[in-house]
Design a protein around this motif. Sequence first.
Motif, PDB file in Angstrom:
ATOM      1  N   LEU A   1     -21.184   9.778  32.657  1.00  0.00           N
ATOM      2  CA  LEU A   1     -22.485   9.558  33.277  1.00  0.00           C
ATOM      3  C   LEU A   1     -22.620   8.078  33.582  1.00  0.00           C
ATOM      4  O   LEU A   1     -22.481   7.234  32.690  1.00  0.00           O
ATOM      5  CB  LEU A   1     -23.612   9.990  32.343  1.00  0.00           C
ATOM      6  N   SER A   2     -22.886   7.741  34.839  1.00  0.00           N
ATOM      7  CA  SER A   2     -23.039   6.350  35.262  1.00  0.00           C
ATOM      8  C   SER A   2     -24.465   6.121  35.728  1.00  0.00           C
ATOM      9  O   SER A   2     -25.025   6.933  36.470  1.00  0.00           O
ATOM     10  CB  SER A   2     -22.072   6.020  36.406  1.00  0.00           C
ATOM     11  N   HIS A   3     -25.046   5.000  35.294  1.00  0.00           N
ATOM     12  CA  HIS A   3     -26.425   4.678  35.649  1.00  0.00           C
ATOM     13  C   HIS A   3     -26.454   3.282  36.273  1.00  0.00           C
ATOM     14  O   HIS A   3     -26.234   2.285  35.574  1.00  0.00           O
ATOM     15  CB  HIS A   3     -27.326   4.716  34.419  1.00  0.00           C
ATOM     16  N   ALA A   4     -26.690   3.210  37.568  1.00  0.00           N
ATOM     17  CA  ALA A   4     -26.737   1.923  38.272  1.00  0.00           C
ATOM     18  C   ALA A   4     -28.116   1.302  38.090  1.00  0.00           C
ATOM     19  O   ALA A   4     -29.058   1.610  38.816  1.00  0.00           O
ATOM     20  CB  ALA A   4     -26.423   2.127  39.751  1.00  0.00           C
ATOM     21  N   LEU A   5     -28.225   0.420  37.103  1.00  0.00           N
ATOM     22  CA  LEU A   5     -29.491  -0.234  36.794  1.00  0.00           C
ATOM     23  C   LEU A   5     -29.294  -1.743  36.739  1.00  0.00           C
ATOM     24  O   LEU A   5     -28.209  -2.220  36.386  1.00  0.00           O
ATOM     25  CB  LEU A   5     -30.027   0.257  35.439  1.00  0.00           C
TER      26      LEU A   5
ATOM     27  N   VAL B   1     -34.247   7.459  36.113  1.00  0.00           N
ATOM     28  CA  VAL B   1     -32.989   6.754  35.925  1.00  0.00           C
ATOM     29  C   VAL B   1     -31.936   7.366  36.840  1.00  0.00           C
ATOM     30  O   VAL B   1     -31.656   8.566  36.736  1.00  0.00           O
ATOM     31  CB  VAL B   1     -32.525   6.843  34.456  1.00  0.00           C
ATOM     32  N   PRO B   2     -31.341   6.579  37.736  1.00  0.00           N
ATOM     33  CA  PRO B   2     -30.295   7.127  38.615  1.00  0.00           C
ATOM     34  C   PRO B   2     -29.062   7.508  37.812  1.00  0.00           C
ATOM     35  O   PRO B   2     -28.619   6.745  36.948  1.00  0.00           O
ATOM     36  CB  PRO B   2     -30.004   5.975  39.579  1.00  0.00           C
ATOM     37  N   THR B   3     -28.523   8.683  38.081  1.00  0.00           N
ATOM     38  CA  THR B   3     -27.386   9.174  37.307  1.00  0.00           C
ATOM     39  C   THR B   3     -26.335   9.782  38.216  1.00  0.00           C
ATOM     40  O   THR B   3     -26.655  10.622  39.062  1.00  0.00           O
ATOM     41  CB  THR B   3     -27.837  10.237  36.289  1.00  0.00           C
ATOM     42  N   GLU B   4     -25.094   9.346  38.042  1.00  0.00           N
ATOM     43  CA  GLU B   4     -23.957   9.974  38.716  1.00  0.00           C
ATOM     44  C   GLU B   4     -23.097  10.641  37.653  1.00  0.00           C
ATOM     45  O   GLU B   4     -22.811  10.050  36.609  1.00  0.00           O
ATOM     46  CB  GLU B   4     -23.133   8.930  39.471  1.00  0.00           C
ATOM     47  N   ILE B   5     -22.689  11.875  37.916  1.00  0.00           N
ATOM     48  CA  ILE B   5     -21.909  12.648  36.946  1.00  0.00           C
ATOM     49  C   ILE B   5     -20.517  12.872  37.504  1.00  0.00           C
ATOM     50  O   ILE B   5     -20.339  13.376  38.611  1.00  0.00           O
ATOM     51  CB  ILE B   5     -22.583  13.999  36.648  1.00  0.00           C
TER      52      ILE B   5
ATOM     53  N   THR C   1     -21.963   0.455  27.415  1.00  0.00           N
ATOM     54  CA  THR C   1     -21.109   1.636  27.368  1.00  0.00           C
ATOM     55  C   THR C   1     -21.324   2.396  26.065  1.00  0.00           C
ATOM     56  O   THR C   1     -21.321   1.800  24.984  1.00  0.00           O
ATOM     57  CB  THR C   1     -19.623   1.241  27.458  1.00  0.00           C
TER      58      THR C   1
ATOM     59  N   SER D   1     -28.941  -5.107  35.193  1.00  0.00           N
ATOM     60  CA  SER D   1     -28.675  -5.491  33.796  1.00  0.00           C
ATOM     61  C   SER D   1     -28.077  -6.886  33.703  1.00  0.00           C
ATOM     62  O   SER D   1     -27.372  -7.204  32.742  1.00  0.00           O
ATOM     63  CB  SER D   1     -27.735  -4.481  33.133  1.00  0.00           C
TER      64      SER D   1
END
Length: 216
Positions: free
Chosen positions: A15-19, A1-5, A27, A21
């Motif tokens: 924490l942001s996850h570009a998936l 899972v891609p995660t940006e902190i 959220t 959807s």
Amino acid sequence: VPTEIDTIAGGATMLSHALPSAGVVYTNVLFDLKNLPPSEVSLLPLFTRLMLEAGTSKLDATTLQRRIGARTGGISVSTSVEQPVGPGGAVSGPYDVAHHLVISGKATNEKLPELVELMQDVISDTKLDSQDKVLELLRETKSRMESSFISAGNRYAGSRLASRNTLEGYINEITGGVSYYSTVKALLKDAADDWPSLLARLEKLRTTLLARAGPA
């Protein structure tokens, strides 16, 4: 899972996850409950229900639910109790626990600002001074638990036993087990005979929740 902190205003971690959807944004806002006094943990089931069922200072309960239904894909409030993973993936100690209040919501991207606004209202502006609603919720909980003691007695026995082994088990017992049933009866008495004291406890719980640097 891609995660940006990232760290946002107030020191909260985002924490942001570009998936993919289909244009829907999911959220979750987590508030750490480790600073909540142990004596007040058993208030959490009532508090979390009030957040969505008592309305706010600007919207009564019915209007709040209609607005959530019209502008979002739904908002829910719950608590999460888990044993954290220890160093190197090892099982953590029995007294380690990750305990959070969780507010979850979803909306299309263009409705995200409205979702955030409604979640903010639920977090900080719940109308806690709702004695009739508190009595209604507690009576409903008491009745539901009495029925489930008969149909799911083994689950309550398991919860009681687990409460002796880990902090996670103890928290689950005092917020949903046989011990919580005793708490519900005591809260019912307080709500009917000493409402100002119970209201003060609920307000202090919210203040403790919001006094932290920010949600995680």
